[in-house]
Design a protein around this motif. Structure first.
Motif, short mmCIF file in Angstrom:
data_model
loop_
_atom_site.label_atom_id
_atom_site.label_comp_id
_atom_site.label_asym_id
_atom_site.label_seq_id
_atom_site.Cartn_x
_atom_site.Cartn_y
_atom_site.Cartn_z
N GLU A 29 6.69 1.77 -11.47
CA GLU A 29 6.40 1.45 -12.87
C GLU A 29 7.64 1.02 -13.62
O GLU A 29 7.59 0.08 -14.42
N ASP A 43 -0.19 -5.23 -9.66
CA ASP A 43 0.92 -4.28 -9.76
C ASP A 43 0.41 -2.97 -10.37
O ASP A 43 -0.81 -2.74 -10.42
N SER A 44 1.31 -2.15 -10.85
CA SER A 44 0.93 -0.80 -11.31
C SER A 44 -0.08 -0.83 -12.46
O SER A 44 -0.87 0.11 -12.62
N ARG A 45 -0.06 -1.90 -13.26
CA ARG A 45 -0.97 -1.98 -14.39
C ARG A 45 -2.42 -2.16 -13.96
O ARG A 45 -3.35 -1.99 -14.77
N ASP A 46 -2.65 -2.51 -12.69
CA ASP A 46 -4.00 -2.78 -12.20
C ASP A 46 -4.64 -1.57 -11.52
O ASP A 46 -5.79 -1.65 -11.07
N ASN A 105 -1.75 6.24 -10.24
CA ASN A 105 -0.79 5.41 -9.50
C ASN A 105 0.04 6.31 -8.58
O ASN A 105 1.25 6.44 -8.71
#
Length: 705
Positions: A85, A63-66, A71
């Motif tokens: 996010e 997801d966005s954290r990766d 982003n």
């Protein structure tokens, strides 16, 4: 017919028609993981929690954290997020991605996912929406010294609407990525390899030399694989970067339809004034498009719609306002014609209605207002090349028997006319200042010549036409010229395969490079014997044609270096009980300069006309509560073989001096004229006024009542 126009066999045809050519879904990729997407079910909401079941060994959530870089997906700007996010902005927006070796397990994981939303107020239409962009344009299409204002004798104000349209490329969106020697490699179905490369560099935060993009066999696109593959490439690139394994994402058709871009819906209002002599005095035009949740390419789509808003007509004063609105529906994006079809539907129907208000045939009213060589366009550019549209109009009217069929006035049957143009290549100075295209030819030791460019074959015939340009320039056999799929490690950036630019712009670069290659070998044609001293490589860089001037800030000057032109007459039959429209015949004339391969261009015309008929009649794509009601090819109906009318096409050779062998753009213009000609024919058949497409039976019944 010019010798370059004689048709050649397409090398890619046997493998594609036999089904033996491998697409991305067929490619063997050792150790590749599958990917599945969790899509938003809300049009506008905060994401409070996103929970997956416990993932088995070998399955990974992304997801966005990766995202190791930014982003954001680089298009015109970076306003489109790769992953949400804190909120989702349309139904079908990917929230996260899960990778793993078994598709069935992935499906179970997605089905078991739980998303907690806090619903926000969605915007479902342009009336309540703010704008991404808001432009103004003032112009005076026609002679440089047009007559001064005269007293108004009549006026007409009316609004036209066009709907969403699905691309329906044969091959759905497909993308794969893997890590190789510390670099990311992306392979997929795409129109613009260097667009994808730039987007992935930003998303992963990598230097350009650490990103390689390879085009796989591409099964159709129509603009749907222009900007959207950059988004999908970002998803699989992040997944491959995190897992260290190859990741392949091939969208199911219904998923593809729910999340991919569409043609921009539009609402266009025209207010026109006429003199007592039935001459157009001025028009005020308001162009509004629904961009959807993210801006994407909407600004430039809107610009082209604005530049086409006055059609092919002399109007002493034109005021155009253009707005692209932000709504909570699936984003709209590139689609064949790129804003021009919406504008031409409006102006062509408006001209029909202006004519009929005084009992004049639309063909005569339109003829009196046609632009001619030396006239200025709405942006103040000059039509430097011969304009043969009047000859094309005479030809189509005669071949179709238009006059007699209009006089016959048989209820339930009608003929309609459209006249249209398409600006070839990128707008204004985009080719010179943004794209800066480069293309190469390479003479190999065995005596064959290789084309090196980033333009892609996606079914339209680019491989054959570009090879013909080089072969005919060098006076060698077509079998001695090769064209390989684009690979950014091997080919220079010659720009995207869009905007009717491939043959005119890139083909022109290849023609010049081939001539220099012949000169380098010391003769006007290549010798037949093999090269003994290694490959000889020649590169050409784009040069803007002399005299072309453009100011992007004010939208003034030559928006396009050249225009292609078209005239369509369509005959239809309307069932007076069911209101079903059946197109019977189409007569068409086109000026695309010199067709490089007449059979290929004829195929483009046939396909474009049929696609345009679908746009005008049966391709209904509706939004309810933010979701598309038609999300499969069962309920989104496109024309089938029995719906294709007889099509009679003629090309008017009008060489463009800056194009290879005199060629201009041919890919987009065939789409533009069908919808207004169909609508005009329906008006003729029923004696009604059509302001909206698609013209469904339900809409026709309401209009007739």
């Amino acid at each position: 017919m010019s010798s370059i126009s004689r048709s050649a066999a397409r090398d890619d045809a046997p493998r594609k028609t036999s089904g033996t050519v491998p697409y991305l879904a067929d490619l063997p990729i050792d150790g590749a993981l599958h990917a599945a997407l969790l899509l938003s079910t809300r049009p506008h909401a905060r994401l409070l929690a996103v929970e997956l079941p416990e993932l088995p060994h070998g399955y990974t959530r992304i997801d966005s954290r990766d995202v190791p870089g930014r982003n954001a997906v680089a298009m015109i700007n970076e306003s489109w997020p790769l992953f949400p996010e804190d909120r989702v902005c349309h139904v079908g927006q990917p929230i996260l991605l899960v990778t793993g070796p078994d598709r069935a397990v992935l499906a179970d994981v997605i089905d078991a996912a739980r998303v907690e939303y806090e619903d926000l107020q969605p915007v479902m239409g342009i009336d309540d929406a703010d704008t991404f962009v808001d432009y103004d344009l003032r112009g005076a299409p026609g002679p440089p010294a047009a007559a001064g204002p005269a007293a108004d004798a009549a006026s007409l104000t009316e609004t036209f609407e066009t709907g969403l349209q699905e691309h329906v490329y044969l091959e759905p969106q497909a993308m794969a990525a893997w890590v190789e020697d510390g670099r990311i490699v992306v392979c997929g179905s795409m129109q613009c390899p260097y667009y994808v490369k730039h987007a992935v560099e930003i998303i992963l935060g990598l230097a350009p030399d650490r990103v390689r993009v390879v085009q796989s066999t591409t099964g159709g696109a129509f603009g749907g694989k222009e900007e959207y593959p950059s988004f999908l490439a970002g998803l699989v690139a992040v997944a491959a970067w995190k897992t260290g394994a190859p990741v392949r994402l091939v969208l199911d058709r219904s998923v593809d339809m729910r999340m991919s871009t569409k043609r921009h819906p539009s609402r266009i209002t025209l207010a026109s004034r006429l003199t007592s002599g039935r001459r157009l005095l001025g028009s005020s035009i308001d162009v509004r498009t629904d961009a959807g949740a993210f801006e994407g390419l909407s600004a430039v789509v809107l610009q082209r719609a604005m530049f086409a808003a006055s059609g092919v007509y002399r109007i002493p004063e034109v005021l155009v306002r253009g707005r692209a609105h932000r709504t909570n529906v699936v984003p709209s994006g590139a689609f064949r014609g790129f804003g021009s079809p919406q504008a031409f539907f409006a102006i062509e129907m408006h001209m029909c209605h202006l004519a009929r208000a005084d009992g004049e045939d639309p063909a005569d009213f339109k003829r009196r207002h046609l632009l001619r060589q030396g006239d200025r366009t709405v942006t103040g550019g000059i039509l430097r090349d011969p304009v043969v549209v009047e000859e094309m109009l005479d030809d189509v009217l005669e071949r179709s028997g238009y006059r007699e069929k209009r006089r016959r006035n048989e209820r339930g049957k009608g003929v309609g006319l459209s006249i249209f143009s398409h600006g070839c290549g990128f707008t204004g100075s985009g080719e010179r200042d943004i794209i800066k295209a480069r293309a190469r030819v390479r003479l190999l030791p065995e005596g064959t010549v290789e084309i090196l460019c980033s333009n892609v074959e996606m079914g339209q015939g680019a491989e054959t036409t570009l090879r013909k340009i080089v072969a005919d320039t060098l006076e060698i056999g077509l079998d001695r010229v090769t064209f390989a799929a684009a690979d950014t490690d091997r080919v220079p950036d010659s720009g995207p395969t869009v905007a009717s630019r491939t043959v005119m712009v890139v083909g022109g670069l290849l023609e010049r490079a081939a001539r220099r290659l012949a000169e380098a070998r010391g003769t006007g044609a290549l010798p037949g014997e093999p090269v003994t001293n290694g490959p000889v490589e020649i590169e050409e860089v784009y040069r803007q044609p002399p005299g072309i001037e453009w100011d992007q800030e004010t939208f003034t000057g030559d928006a396009y270096a050249a225009f292609s032109w078209g005239v369509n007459v369509v005959e239809v039959e309307v069932d007076l009980l069911t209101f079903e429209i059946r197109p019977l015949s189409v007569w068409a004339a086109y000026d695309v300069g010199i067709p490089i391969d007449e059979r290929i261009v004829t195929g483009q015309v046939h396909g474009g006309i049929v696609q345009g008929i679908g746009y005008a009649t049966g391709e209904v794509l509706e939004v309810k509560d933010g979701a598309l009601r038609q999300a499969t090819l069962t309920d989104y109906t496109i024309p089938g073989p029995l719906d294709v009318p007889h099509i009679d096409v003629r090309f008017f050779e009008n060489p463009y001096g800056e194009g290879p062998f005199g060629a201009k753009g041919a890919g987009e213009i065939p789409f533009t004229g069908a919808a207004p000609a169909v609508a005009d024919a329906v008006e003729c058949a029923l004696g009604v006024t059509i302001n909206t497409i698609p013209i469904t039976p339900e809409y026709l019944e309401r209009v007739c009542r």
